[in-house]
Design a protein around this motif. Structure first.
Motif, PDB file in Angstrom:
ATOM      1  N   GLN A 131      -5.834   3.691  -7.416  1.00 55.29           N
ATOM      2  CA  GLN A 131      -6.763   4.816  -7.417  1.00 55.29           C
ATOM      3  C   GLN A 131      -6.021   6.111  -7.713  1.00 55.29           C
ATOM      4  OE1 GLN A 131      -8.875   5.759  -3.759  1.00 55.29           O
ATOM      5  NE2 GLN A 131     -10.020   7.400  -4.754  1.00 55.29           N
TER       6      GLN A 131
ATOM      7  N   GLU B  71      -2.916   6.314  -5.269  1.00 59.17           N
ATOM      8  CA  GLU B  71      -2.743   5.413  -4.143  1.00 59.17           C
ATOM      9  C   GLU B  71      -2.816   3.987  -4.680  1.00 59.17           C
ATOM     10  OE1 GLU B  71      -3.851   5.933   0.152  1.00 59.17           O
ATOM     11  OE2 GLU B  71      -5.548   4.769  -0.540  1.00 59.17           O
TER      12      GLU B  71
ATOM     13  N   PHE C  15     -21.452   0.657  -9.605  1.00 58.29           N
ATOM     14  CA  PHE C  15     -20.244   1.456  -9.392  1.00 58.29           C
ATOM     15  C   PHE C  15     -20.616   2.926  -9.264  1.00 58.29           C
ATOM     16  CE2 PHE C  15     -16.609   4.009 -10.694  1.00 58.29           C
ATOM     17  CZ  PHE C  15     -15.681   3.545  -9.790  1.00 58.29           C
TER      18      PHE C  15
ATOM     19  N   ARG D 166       0.865  -1.170   0.000  1.00 58.62           N
ATOM     20  CA  ARG D 166       0.000   0.000   0.000  1.00 58.62           C
ATOM     21  C   ARG D 166       0.903   1.220   0.000  1.00 58.62           C
ATOM     22  NH1 ARG D 166      -3.886   2.113   4.425  1.00 58.62           N
ATOM     23  NH2 ARG D 166      -4.736   3.862   3.275  1.00 58.62           N
TER      24      ARG D 166
ATOM     25  N   LEU E  81      -5.757   9.820  -7.426  1.00 60.54           N
ATOM     26  CA  LEU E  81      -6.350  10.796  -6.521  1.00 60.54           C
ATOM     27  C   LEU E  81      -6.503  12.143  -7.203  1.00 60.54           C
ATOM     28  CD1 LEU E  81      -4.363   9.899  -3.265  1.00 60.54           C
ATOM     29  CD2 LEU E  81      -6.654   9.164  -3.905  1.00 60.54           C
TER      30      LEU E  81
ATOM     31  N   LYS F 104       1.630   5.520  -1.744  1.00 60.31           N
ATOM     32  CA  LYS F 104       1.202   6.681  -2.534  1.00 60.31           C
ATOM     33  C   LYS F 104       2.363   7.069  -3.447  1.00 60.31           C
ATOM     34  CE  LYS F 104      -2.236   8.855   0.440  1.00 60.31           C
ATOM     35  NZ  LYS F 104      -2.133   8.206   1.773  1.00 60.31           N
TER      36      LYS F 104
ATOM     37  N   THR G 131     -13.747  10.535  -9.804  1.00 60.35           N
ATOM     38  CA  THR G 131     -13.505   9.192 -10.333  1.00 60.35           C
ATOM     39  C   THR G 131     -14.481   8.880 -11.470  1.00 60.35           C
ATOM     40  OG1 THR G 131     -12.788   8.492  -8.140  1.00 60.35           O
ATOM     41  CG2 THR G 131     -13.337   6.749  -9.706  1.00 60.35           C
ATOM     42  N   ILE G 132     -13.965   8.276 -12.547  1.00 60.12           N
ATOM     43  CA  ILE G 132     -14.815   7.856 -13.670  1.00 60.12           C
ATOM     44  C   ILE G 132     -14.890   6.330 -13.686  1.00 60.12           C
ATOM     45  CG2 ILE G 132     -14.520   9.863 -15.147  1.00 60.12           C
ATOM     46  CD1 ILE G 132     -12.213   8.416 -16.532  1.00 60.12           C
TER      47      ILE G 132
ATOM     48  N   PHE H 214     -14.135   3.039   0.026  1.00 58.12           N
ATOM     49  CA  PHE H 214     -14.393   3.240  -1.404  1.00 58.12           C
ATOM     50  C   PHE H 214     -13.574   2.264  -2.243  1.00 58.12           C
ATOM     51  CE2 PHE H 214     -12.919   5.608  -5.284  1.00 58.12           C
ATOM     52  CZ  PHE H 214     -14.098   5.475  -6.003  1.00 58.12           C
ATOM     53  N   GLN H 215     -12.302   2.098  -1.873  1.00 58.88           N
ATOM     54  CA  GLN H 215     -11.445   1.187  -2.637  1.00 58.88           C
ATOM     55  C   GLN H 215     -11.949  -0.256  -2.541  1.00 58.88           C
ATOM     56  OE1 GLN H 215      -7.455   1.935  -1.252  1.00 58.88           O
ATOM     57  NE2 GLN H 215      -7.309   3.899  -2.319  1.00 58.88           N
TER      58      GLN H 215
ATOM     59  N   ASN I 120     -19.473   5.401  -6.374  1.00 55.08           N
ATOM     60  CA  ASN I 120     -18.744   6.617  -6.721  1.00 55.08           C
ATOM     61  C   ASN I 120     -19.458   7.839  -6.151  1.00 55.08           C
ATOM     62  OD1 ASN I 120     -16.886   8.250  -7.938  1.00 55.08           O
ATOM     63  ND2 ASN I 120     -17.464   7.790 -10.038  1.00 55.08           N
TER      64      ASN I 120
ATOM     65  N   ASP J  38     -14.652  -2.777 -15.033  1.00 57.68           N
ATOM     66  CA  ASP J  38     -13.523  -3.610 -15.472  1.00 57.68           C
ATOM     67  C   ASP J  38     -13.418  -4.892 -14.634  1.00 57.68           C
ATOM     68  OD1 ASP J  38     -12.965  -1.715 -17.280  1.00 57.68           O
ATOM     69  OD2 ASP J  38     -11.046  -1.075 -16.428  1.00 57.68           O
TER      70      ASP J  38
ATOM     71  N   ASN K 252      -3.091   0.056  -3.630  1.00 59.80           N
ATOM     72  CA  ASN K 252      -3.516  -0.714  -2.474  1.00 59.80           C
ATOM     73  C   ASN K 252      -3.915  -2.118  -2.919  1.00 59.80           C
ATOM     74  OD1 ASN K 252      -4.535  -1.698  -0.117  1.00 59.80           O
ATOM     75  ND2 ASN K 252      -6.215  -0.234   0.050  1.00 59.80           N
ATOM     76  N   ASP K 253      -3.017  -3.057  -2.778  1.00 55.65           N
ATOM     77  CA  ASP K 253      -3.328  -4.457  -3.009  1.00 55.65           C
ATOM     78  C   ASP K 253      -3.975  -4.703  -4.378  1.00 55.65           C
ATOM     79  OD1 ASP K 253      -3.409  -7.096  -2.310  1.00 55.65           O
ATOM     80  OD2 ASP K 253      -5.301  -6.966  -1.223  1.00 55.65           O
TER      81      ASP K 253
ATOM     82  N   LEU L 166      -5.260  -2.500  -6.355  1.00 53.05           N
ATOM     83  CA  LEU L 166      -6.150  -1.424  -6.749  1.00 53.05           C
ATOM     84  C   LEU L 166      -5.334  -0.153  -6.969  1.00 53.05           C
ATOM     85  CD1 LEU L 166      -9.550  -0.817  -6.407  1.00 53.05           C
ATOM     86  CD2 LEU L 166      -8.389   0.959  -5.131  1.00 53.05           C
TER      87      LEU L 166
ATOM     88  N   HIS M 273     -16.347  -2.043  -9.954  1.00 52.98           N
ATOM     89  CA  HIS M 273     -15.925  -1.333 -11.170  1.00 52.98           C
ATOM     90  C   HIS M 273     -16.239  -2.188 -12.400  1.00 52.98           C
ATOM     91  CE1 HIS M 273     -13.279   0.531 -14.173  1.00 52.98           C
ATOM     92  NE2 HIS M 273     -13.353   1.614 -13.422  1.00 52.98           N
TER      93      HIS M 273
ATOM     94  N   VAL N   8      -7.337  -3.514 -10.567  1.00 50.83           N
ATOM     95  CA  VAL N   8      -8.433  -2.631 -10.961  1.00 50.83           C
ATOM     96  C   VAL N   8      -7.935  -1.191 -10.886  1.00 50.83           C
ATOM     97  CG1 VAL N   8     -10.746  -1.789 -10.437  1.00 50.83           C
ATOM     98  CG2 VAL N   8     -10.227  -4.202 -10.124  1.00 50.83           C
ATOM     99  N   LEU N   9      -8.270  -0.436 -11.921  1.00 47.03           N
ATOM    100  CA  LEU N   9      -7.873   0.954 -12.027  1.00 47.03           C
ATOM    101  C   LEU N   9      -9.055   1.856 -11.758  1.00 47.03           C
ATOM    102  CD1 LEU N   9      -5.992   1.660 -15.333  1.00 47.03           C
ATOM    103  CD2 LEU N   9      -5.246   2.072 -13.010  1.00 47.03           C
ATOM    104  N   LEU N  10      -8.893   2.817 -10.881  1.00 43.34           N
ATOM    105  CA  LEU N  10      -9.913   3.847 -10.710  1.00 43.34           C
ATOM    106  C   LEU N  10      -9.293   5.172 -11.134  1.00 43.34           C
ATOM    107  CD1 LEU N  10     -11.324   2.850  -7.186  1.00 43.34           C
ATOM    108  CD2 LEU N  10     -12.153   2.145  -9.435  1.00 43.34           C
TER     109      LEU N  10
ATOM    110  N   GLN O 272      -3.088  -3.070 -18.887  1.00 44.78           N
ATOM    111  CA  GLN O 272      -4.528  -2.799 -18.874  1.00 44.78           C
ATOM    112  C   GLN O 272      -5.232  -3.626 -19.955  1.00 44.78           C
ATOM    113  OE1 GLN O 272      -6.341  -1.342 -16.731  1.00 44.78           O
ATOM    114  NE2 GLN O 272      -8.309  -1.113 -17.783  1.00 44.78           N
TER     115      GLN O 272
ATOM    116  N   ARG P 119     -13.257  -1.942  -5.921  1.00 48.70           N
ATOM    117  CA  ARG P 119     -12.508  -3.088  -6.429  1.00 48.70           C
ATOM    118  C   ARG P 119     -13.443  -4.156  -7.017  1.00 48.70           C
ATOM    119  NH1 ARG P 119      -7.629  -4.828  -4.600  1.00 48.70           N
ATOM    120  NH2 ARG P 119      -7.716  -3.522  -2.752  1.00 48.70           N
TER     121      ARG P 119
END
Lengths: 577, 190
Positions: A191, A184, B46, A165, A193, A167, A385-386, B28-29, B50, B38, A186-187, A189, B36, A358-360, A346, B33
């Motif tokens: 994200q 960030e 999602f 985990r 920011l 940044k 976030t999209i 949130f993560q 969000n 994907d 995290n395992d 994921l 999402h 997973v990408l946020l 990806q 996860r």
């Protein structure tokens, strides 16, 4: 086995392609063994098939007008980039490059590949992203994801650190664009920011600054006064000197036959180059600070600052990054390949070849609509976030109103006109009293960061997709003219007038400023310095009478230089006081 | 528009005024996860995750949502703003106006000498903006420090809790706006 998907880094200067094979991301080499394909396209006379890559780059010096480089800088605009028989807009040029990359991949894998993940600068807006997707389609590729470049680089960085985990900031300075993202991890994921950047800032700007300097030293009357062929040669010499100066402290520059018999030869030091590069590189600072602030992360909370993009090889870039973030940047990634590797990863996630990632990602720009009074009303703020969807309710402003035009904007400025216009759409009202008709509009940004708009009639409950008239087709001719002039290759016609006006404005500002500065701090100047400034002032005044823009520009520059110490003195006094 | 969704529930968080940023991001993560698109999730799911992240992430919108859930209506936006927050208005407004005027002049200055002439003013302006930013942040922390108390009142004197939510909501609205404005000037000035 799942269907393979190509990962493509469509760069300003170079492009790469790869795929996940047996669980590992790999990048392909072309028939010549090169993984980097120069993003250059040459259109031969007679309208034949365009040449792509190193072969096109070789033609640039001979036929600059038929060769396109850095087309990415014009993505989302209209207009031809080459003087040729075929359509050569930025989308067509990019499609030619993508066609080539698809072939490279298919040859390496021995199978048809028609899906791709393509990277774009994080700071690309809707029009630029859509144009990239269309370029892919022209090349026969189904674009399954438009991926932001710094996010891709973070994927490549984090692939072997999935259980951690942390940044990280990604500083991505490529050939033509600059992005900075804070993420960030995290395992598995990722994200994002916050992200920030400038789609017109990159290594090309260093080349241009250095080429202009070389032309000045070669005394050819400024870069803008020379032929397109010579400009291309100066740019090429500048690029190779820049690259050499990443390792060497000084480098010889040799340009034979620049003026008939005459040649040009000089020795360029890293200090000289850095003096030219500093103003360009300093422009990245504000974006770094903005990204950190938006992410709510301080520099010392970052576990790593990852450098990507070929321009991060320049030592001054690394020093600047170290200064801004207060830590030595991580240079373990190959700056040319990290983004492409991320695109491949990806692509692997989307094909099912790679799991547990997973990408946020976020939208880099605020999306909004123009309101009465020409202001922008934000619907989806930047760094959201999209994918994301937001509704807005529109109502009739006067009784009996049947339709309403809504202008969609992207950007951060308060006034609508200062932002990118993505286009307009129209909604229909049921005629009635003021405020009685209501139409809900849903704005959605998909995972590619591309917008779609849906109108819901609250009376019938029916949804309708609204057509947004493409902003790229609507760019007026003046703006197109300006875009063309911006690319160095085309900037030679009718420049005199503009150059004179620019130089004159500078003089008119400089002269009173110098007079005021002398009054404030002249007392501590050495007599010799004061005499030198006096002479430089007189030279500017004389040049203003003369009418030659080159001379006036040189006189301005000399006065700028002569007053350097005076300026430093004023700043020093201010900081002490 | 009142919302019937419980954003706390969507992210699996306890309902309350106080919420640590880190706790929220991790929630949130964890939900992102698996929801999402994907990762095979449906777009609408999602989207709700969000949306919850955005609403709960901003203390002011979180308080509004909490108030709707607990009392069936949003906080009173037009009530009085506490004196300590209002007292900042003048200092913040002056710092922003001063910075804007200075930045306009700096942009118009095209030479090193002209820019240098503005250096003394630049130092002053930067100092004023930094001070204003510090005051806004400090006041915001003070307001946020009230939130755990509001959570206690929600289980005790609910009228007092509702009043506290309204006060904090209004103060955070102003402080948030000022914080953004000051931050923008700070970035432009450095």
């Amino acid at each position: 086995m799942d269907e393979r998907i190509l990962g493509i880094d469509l760069g300003t200067s170079n492009s790469l392609v790869g795929v996940v094979d047996s669980g590992f991301p790999i990048l392909f080499a072309d028939a010549d063994g090169a993984r980097l394909t120069p993003s250059a396209v040459f259109y031969p006379e007679g309208g034949g098939e365009p040449l792509v890559g190193a072969a096109a780059l070789r033609m640039r010096v001979l036929q600059p007008g038929r060769t396109v480089v850095s087309a990415k800088r014009h993505m989302g605009e209209r207009g031809a980039l080459a003087e040729c028989e075929r359509a050569s807009g930025p989308e067509q040029v990019s499609a030619a490059i993508l066609t080539r990359l698809k072939e490279v991949g298919e040859r390496a894998m021995g199978e048809n590949l028609d899906k791709a993940v393509i990277t774009v600068p994080a700071y690309f807006n809707d029009a630029q992203r859509s144009a990239t997707r269309r370029a892919g389609e022209m090349a026969g590729l189904e674009v399954v994801r438009i991926l932001s470049e710094p996010t891709a680089a973070a994927l490549a960085y984090g692939l072997d650190k999935l259980d951690e985990r942390s940044k990280v900031a990604v500083y991505d300075l490529g050939g033509g664009t600059f992005d900075v993202s804070v993420l960030e991890l995290n395992d598995g994921l990722f994200q994002v920011l916050a992200t920030d950047g400038d789609t017109r800032l990159g290594g090309d700007d260093l080349d241009s600054a250095l080429a202009a300097k070389l032309a000045e030293m070669a005394d050819v009357g400024g870069l803008e006064a020379t032929s397109p062929e010579l400009v291309a040669r100066f740019l090429e010499a500048a690029r190779s000197a820049k690259e050499a100066l990443s390792d060497a402290c000084s480098v010889p520059v040799l340009l034979p036959f620049i003026d008939g018999e005459k040649g040009f030869e000089t020795e360029l030091t890293r200090e000289e180059f850095e003096a030219l590069a500093r103003p360009v590189i300093d422009r990245t600072r504000v974006h770094c600070r903005r990204a950190l602030a938006a992410a709510g992360v301080t520099a010392d909370e970052l576990d790593a600052v990852v450098l990507v993009g070929g321009s991060t090889r320049v030592p001054l870039v690394r020093e600047t990054v170290a200064e801004v973030f207060g830590q030595v940047p991580d240079t373990s990634a190959n700056p040319d390949e990290a983004v492409a590797l991320g695109a491949v990863i990806q692509a692997g996630v989307m094909s099912g070849a790679i799991r547990d990632i997973v990408l946020l990602d976020v939208t880099p720009l605020s999306l909004g609509v123009e309101t009465f009074g020409g202001l922008m009303n934000v619907v989806i703020p930047r760094n959201t976030t999209i994918p994301v969807a937001r509704g807005e309710l529109f109502t009739n402003a006067v009784a009996g109103q049947r339709t309403m035009k809504i202008s969609v904007l992207q950007g951060e400025r308060e006034m609508a006109r200062d932002n990118w216009s993505l286009g307009e759409f129209e909604i229909d009202f049921v005629p009635g009293a003021k405020g009685s008709a209501r139409v809900g509009v849903q704005f959605s940004l998909d995972a590619d960061g591309i917008l779609s708009v849906l109108a819901r009639d609250t009376a019938t409950g029916s949804d309708r997709v609204l057509e947004i008239r493409d902003a790229a087709i609507d760019v007026d001719d003046e703006r197109v003219g300006q875009m063309v002039a911006e690319s160095v290759e085309h900037a030679f016609e009718d420049m005199n007038e503009r150059l004179w006006t620019g130089a004159k404005q500078k003089s008119e500002e400089l002269l009173p400023a110098v007079a005021q500065a002398l009054e404030l701090a002249g007392d501590v100047l050495e007599d010799a310095d004061e005499r030198q400034i006096g002479a430089a002032v007189a030279a500017v005044q004389a040049a203003l009478e003369g009418g030659d823009h080159g001379e006036l520009k040189r006189a301005n520059a000399a006065l700028d230089q002569a007053t350097e110490q005076l300026a430093a003195l004023l700043v020093e006094r201010a900081l002490e006081g | 528009m009142g919302e019937s969704i419980d954003h706390f529930e969507v992210l699996g968080l306890p309902r309350g005024a106080a919420l640590d940023e880190e706790v929220l991001r991790l929630a949130f993560q964890a939900r992102g996860r698996v929801t999402h698109p994907d990762a095979g999730g449906a777009g609408e799911v999602f989207e709700s995750v969000n949306r919850a992240y955005v609403v709960l992430g901003d203390p002011a919108s979180r308080l509004r949502h909490l108030c709707e859930l607990e009392f069936g209506a949003g906080p009173d936006a037009t009530g009085a703003v506490d004196a300590a927050t209002m007292g900042l208005f003048e200092a913040v407004g002056a710092a922003i106006a001063g910075a804007d005027a200075y930045l306009r002049r700096l942009e118009a200055a095209g030479s090193a000498v002209a820019k240098a002439l503005l250096a003394a003013e630049g130092v002053e302006v930067q100092r004023a903006v930094m001070a204003a930013g510090g005051q806004v942040r400090a006041r915001r922390e003070e307001v946020l420090a009230r939130l755990p108390g509001i959570d206690r009142e929600l289980r005790g004197d609910r009228d007092l809790a509702r009043q506290g939510i309204g006060e904090c909501y209004r103060a955070l609205g102003f402080l948030g706006k000022w914080g953004v404005q000051v931050g923008e000037r700070m970035v432009a000035l450095i």
